[in-house]
Design a protein around this motif. Structure first.
Motif, PDB file in Angstrom:
ATOM      1  N   GLN A  60       9.237  -2.431  -1.005  1.00  0.00           N
ATOM      2  CA  GLN A  60       8.292  -3.041  -2.248  1.00  0.00           C
ATOM      3  C   GLN A  60       8.538  -2.336  -3.584  1.00  0.00           C
ATOM      4  O   GLN A  60       8.078  -1.055  -3.744  1.00  0.00           O
ATOM      5  CB  GLN A  60       6.810  -3.049  -1.791  1.00  0.00           C
ATOM      6  CG  GLN A  60       6.106  -3.625  -3.022  1.00  0.00           C
ATOM      7  CD  GLN A  60       6.392  -5.080  -3.534  1.00  0.00           C
ATOM      8  OE1 GLN A  60       6.314  -5.915  -2.391  1.00  0.00           O
ATOM      9  NE2 GLN A  60       6.414  -5.124  -4.607  1.00  0.00           N
ATOM     10  N   ASP A  61       8.980  -2.894  -4.246  1.00  0.00           N
ATOM     11  CA  ASP A  61       9.290  -2.654  -5.944  1.00  0.00           C
ATOM     12  C   ASP A  61       8.060  -2.186  -6.573  1.00  0.00           C
ATOM     13  O   ASP A  61       7.045  -2.680  -6.186  1.00  0.00           O
ATOM     14  CB  ASP A  61      10.001  -3.458  -6.768  1.00  0.00           C
ATOM     15  CG  ASP A  61      11.260  -3.645  -6.494  1.00  0.00           C
ATOM     16  OD1 ASP A  61      12.055  -2.839  -5.689  1.00  0.00           O
ATOM     17  OD2 ASP A  61      11.986  -4.949  -6.594  1.00  0.00           O
ATOM     18  N   ALA A  62       7.915  -1.086  -7.351  1.00  0.00           N
ATOM     19  CA  ALA A  62       6.617  -0.780  -8.167  1.00  0.00           C
ATOM     20  C   ALA A  62       5.785  -2.077  -8.706  1.00  0.00           C
ATOM     21  O   ALA A  62       6.775  -3.124  -9.394  1.00  0.00           O
ATOM     22  CB  ALA A  62       7.174   0.197  -9.288  1.00  0.00           C
ATOM     23  N   TYR A  63       4.616  -2.019  -8.696  1.00  0.00           N
ATOM     24  CA  TYR A  63       4.192  -3.100  -9.381  1.00  0.00           C
ATOM     25  C   TYR A  63       2.765  -2.755  -9.665  1.00  0.00           C
ATOM     26  O   TYR A  63       2.309  -1.439  -9.479  1.00  0.00           O
ATOM     27  CB  TYR A  63       3.909  -4.185  -8.251  1.00  0.00           C
ATOM     28  CG  TYR A  63       2.780  -3.838  -7.167  1.00  0.00           C
ATOM     29  CD1 TYR A  63       1.590  -4.166  -7.224  1.00  0.00           C
ATOM     30  CD2 TYR A  63       3.680  -3.334  -5.992  1.00  0.00           C
ATOM     31  CE1 TYR A  63       0.770  -3.561  -6.107  1.00  0.00           C
ATOM     32  CE2 TYR A  63       2.440  -2.691  -4.952  1.00  0.00           C
ATOM     33  CZ  TYR A  63       1.394  -3.149  -5.062  1.00  0.00           C
ATOM     34  OH  TYR A  63       0.727  -2.886  -3.816  1.00  0.00           O
ATOM     35  N   ALA A  64       2.082  -3.419 -10.753  1.00  0.00           N
ATOM     36  CA  ALA A  64       0.710  -3.119 -11.228  1.00  0.00           C
ATOM     37  C   ALA A  64      -0.206  -4.277 -11.093  1.00  0.00           C
ATOM     38  O   ALA A  64       0.299  -5.574 -11.249  1.00  0.00           O
ATOM     39  CB  ALA A  64       0.949  -2.707 -12.501  1.00  0.00           C
ATOM     40  N   VAL A  65      -1.339  -4.010 -10.839  1.00  0.00           N
ATOM     41  CA  VAL A  65      -2.474  -5.260 -10.693  1.00  0.00           C
ATOM     42  C   VAL A  65      -3.465  -4.778 -11.511  1.00  0.00           C
ATOM     43  O   VAL A  65      -4.227  -3.625 -11.579  1.00  0.00           O
ATOM     44  CB  VAL A  65      -2.986  -5.372  -9.197  1.00  0.00           C
ATOM     45  CG1 VAL A  65      -4.022  -6.411  -9.295  1.00  0.00           C
ATOM     46  CG2 VAL A  65      -2.016  -5.741  -8.213  1.00  0.00           C
TER      47      VAL A  65
END
Length: 780
Positions: free
Chosen positions: A703-708
């Motif tokens: 899973q690629d880096a992500y921000a919520v």
């Protein structure tokens, strides 16, 4: 520097004062958080371990509704679900245990001092919480069930003496979301008080099924009732009885095809299956992670549990010592149905699983007076659980035609002639007992320097049985080979210990160093397996056993309170080595647990909270994690490739290198209206991470880096009477996977590229953007 003396129950009562106050109250100094990580009530800044703690007010401010939400605010804590809602994985520092089998958890969960044996039984709400503690590192001395990586210690609010009050909380939002909670506190007599919490929540689900037009994929409904009674016959004796009941119902997770894993070849194969069997396209929707699926999805979850905990404390029982006894019982039952297991637009295979846990625990603690030159905690612990897993498979109308297509018409005919309902049925039963004695003492060499040592002796004894019966020979060969192991047995005993040094560099700056050990009990594989092509059989009795997991941990840390109490800054450097690491490998539809060699998890944890001005609060968490298998020679291969692979030097799953949690809230008076307004923002950022169900370093499940990001804005009265707020969660509608797994039986369906080691990947998708409003009103 010495903490003030508070027994655990007295501390809970002290902290509960004002617990019916509004969630968004703000003061210039940081809120003091009292934890019980050492079996005593202490300010978190005086506890020499890596712990993050969140008060009930903080959780309400953030809109935390479920245990899984804790993973968004605590560094190095991850809580996810897979294809089954009951399949909950709780990880600390990149190591966790999936909850739908007979493995003991890597991260133990305690609610009001009582151990929750099954991670699936922790499904539920976070209403009326006093404090939630995340204890990192092996808990090998003071906590009832040894946990190899850490513990979640959750305390609900205690009834308040001489207080009659009622809190009403309700919220609603898109996707048909609605929830409401009533919290009542009532003094019954001069020394008896009751507290009742009733909750109801529902939502329609975030997914839409284009195959049948259903828009309730992922729907959920929950009801719970909790009652607590505090009896204080004298100023030194208290008895706290807590009762709870909960029901959950749902339709499973939103599971999509990962778009980048789909190629022309495997889509053509799936499309061909659909045309041959139904005369319609079987190609799944691969336009993106949009919460739209194209498959048979009739998953159902029915979960029920009830429990009772009796906590009796006798302060100053003799010579200033306190005696505490915690007795608990929990009955948990979960029925999970999965239609279709292959996640195709075909009526192929249905799996129906019933989980049942009946658990009892008893702990007795002796707590010495605090403030002496030498203080200690000693105790005895007993735990018993009966755990059953019954799993049956029903063959859908398309299963035997699939056999004809893949293996030939003759076997298809044999399949069709056998039973279609309950084609195979597996029964697993386990009776587990654990007994332990523990002691931990602290010698205060001076007001600034102390040494702590602790030891625990534990004995685990498990008896089990496993049996598979078959009413369809073809289904048995493909899904669950006939086995009968009525006399499984596992016995182990372990001595774990801790050594800690704590030094106050200044009144508000503490340094500490810790060496500790822990373990996680071995046990039995609880699932059915297909026939082994090489031997023509299932698992032997010996293969059904796996050994205990053993852990060594080193920590160096600092805790500081700065700027006249307006900032706390805590940091921990750690190294954790796991021997006999318990890992699961996937074979088509089945996971098998084995001891996988040695794993090292090391890194840095940072936790900062700051109030620069009276109106502003800022909270920052950061975790750096360096994960590496030191030895793992028999790991699962990549899809379609033979044998095993050596993963030495590779990271473990669910071990992102970097994680950041940031929260900030501004609260200010709205002129002379008698109201305050506030705005709160939160951002959670996670680095690249393998979230696959199998430990095989498959680049497809990265899973690629992500921000919520979340946003909340609202109003509240200054007289602590009411509050109302509006919120947006996942503001950017970030699309991401909380878990991935390889297409079940991908070889049979032609989705596997053996040359490149790739296959079709299924994604358990994270929640989309949601909006809503919430209001709270206090009566007294």
């Amino acid at each position: 520097m010495k903490a003030r003396k508070l027994t655990p129950v007295a501390a809970a009562i002290s902290m509960a004062a004002g617990s019916i106050s509004p969630a968004f109250a703000n003061t210039f100094a940081l809120e003091e958080v009292v934890v019980t990580a050492t079996k005593r009530a202490e300010n978190i800044q005086d506890v020499p371990i890596s712990v993050s703690a969140f008060s009930g007010n903080f959780l309400e401010n953030s809109g935390m509704e479920d245990l899984r939400d804790l993973g968004a605010i605590a560094p190095n804590l991850t809580i996810t679900q897979s294809s089954q809602s009951v399949n909950q994985r709780i990880s600390i520092r990149g190591v966790g245990t999936v909850g739908n089998n007979a493995m003991d958890p890597s991260v133990a969960v305690y609610v009001d001092g009582a151990y929750i044996a099954r991670p699936g039984a922790v499904l539920g709400n976070l209403k009326d919480i006093e404090v939630a503690e995340v204890l990192r590192g092996p808990q090998g001395t003071l906590f009832g069930r040894n946990a190899s990586m850490g513990a979640l210690n959750i305390r609900t609010r205690t009834p308040e003496m001489d207080v009659d009050s009622l809190k009403v909380d309700a919220g609603m939002g898109d996707y048909g979301a609605f929830d409401t909670t009533l919290v009542g506190n009532k003094a019954l007599t001069g020394n008896l008080v009751a507290r009742v919490v009733a909750s109801y929540a529902e939502h329609d689900g975030y997914g839409e099924n284009r195959y049948d037009g259903s828009d309730t994929v992922g729907s959920r409904q929950s009801e719970s009732l909790k009652a607590a009674f505090l009896f204080e016959p004298s100023h030194t004796v208290s008895a706290l009885l807590r009762l709870d009941y909960q029901e959950l119902a749902g339709t499973g997770s939103v599971i999509e095809v990962l778009p980048e894993s789909a190629n022309g070849s495997n889509l053509l194969t799936l499309d061909g299956l659909g045309n041959l069997l139904h005369g319609q396209s079987a190609a799944p929707d691969v336009s993106g992670l949009d919460h739209e699926i194209y498959q048979v999805h009739e998953d159902k979850l029915s979960d029920r549990q009830w429990g009772a905990t009796l906590d009796i404390t006798w302060d100053d029982a003799f010579a200033g010592h306190s005696v505490r006894a915690v007795t608990s019982y929990r009955d948990w039952q979960n029925d999970t149905s999965e239609f279709s297991v292959f996640r195709l637009p075909l009526d192929d295979l249905r799996r129906i699983t019933a989980f049942y846990s009946d658990a009892f625990s008893q702990e007795v603690q002796l707590i010495s007076p605090q403030g002496e030159k030498f203080d200690y905690v000693a105790g005895l612990y007993y735990f018993r659980e009966d755990y059953d897993i019954d799993q049956g498979t029903d063959l859908g109308a398309d299963f035997c035609p699939l056999v004809s297509l893949g293996l030939g018409p003759a076997l298809g005919s044999v399949c069709a002639a056998g039973a279609q309902t309950n084609a195979t049925f597996g029964e697993f039963s386990q009776q587990a007992q654990s007994m332990a004695g523990f002691f931990q003492g602290t010698y205060h060499i001076s007001d600034t320097f102390s040494l702590t040592a602790g030891v625990r002796y534990s004995e685990d004894d498990k008896d089990g049985s496993f049996e598979v019966t078959s009413n369809n020979l073809v289904a048995s060969a493909a899904l669950a080979w006939l086995e009968s192991h009525p006399d499984l047995r596992f016995v182990d005993e372990q001595v774990t210990w801790l050594a800690n040094a704590k030094y106050y560099l200044a009144d508000d700056i503490m340094l500490y160093a810790t060496y500790s050990t822990g373990y996680k009990s071995g046990g039995f594989n609880s699932v059915a397996v297909p026939r082994d092509p090489a031997t023509g059989a299932g698992l032997t009795a010996e293969q059904r056993l796996f050994d205990s997991e053993e852990v060594e941990s080193y920590e160096l840390g600092v805790k500081s309170t700065l700027l006249e109490g307006r900032m706390t800054a805590n940091a921990t450097l750690y190294r954790t080595d796991v021997e006999n690491f318990q890992d699961r490998s996937l074979s088509d539809l089945t996971f098998i647990t084995t001891n996988a060699g040695e794993l090292r998890q090391q890194g840095l944890e940072l936790d900062v909270r700051y109030t620069p001005v009276e109106a502003l609060m800022v909270s920052l968490g950061y975790a750096y994690l360096d994960s590496e298998f030191l030895a793992y020679r028999s790991a699962s291969p990549l899809p379609g490739q033979p044998g095993t692979q050596d993963l030495a030097g590779s990271p473990n799953r669910y071990s992102p290198e970097h994680q950041v949690n940031l929260a900030s809230q501004w609260t200010q008076a709205l002129g002379n209206t008698g109201m305050d307004w506030f705005v709160r923002g939160e951002v959670v950022w996670q680095d690249d991470s393998d979230v696959g169900a199998t430990t095989n370093s498959n680049p497809q499940t990265l899973q690629d880096a992500y921000a919520v990001a979340n946003l909340r804005i609202g109003l509240m009265s200054q007289d602590a009477r009411w509050s109302v707020n509006a919120f947006v969660e996942n503001v950017d509608d970030e699309a991401y996977c909380v878990g991935m797994y390889e297409q079940p039986n991908g070889g049979m369906f032609g989705t596997v590229d053996a040359v490149n080691g790739t296959t079709l990947i299924r994604c358990v998708q994270g929640d989309p953007r949601t909006i809503g409003i919430r209001g709270t009103y206090y009566f007294d």
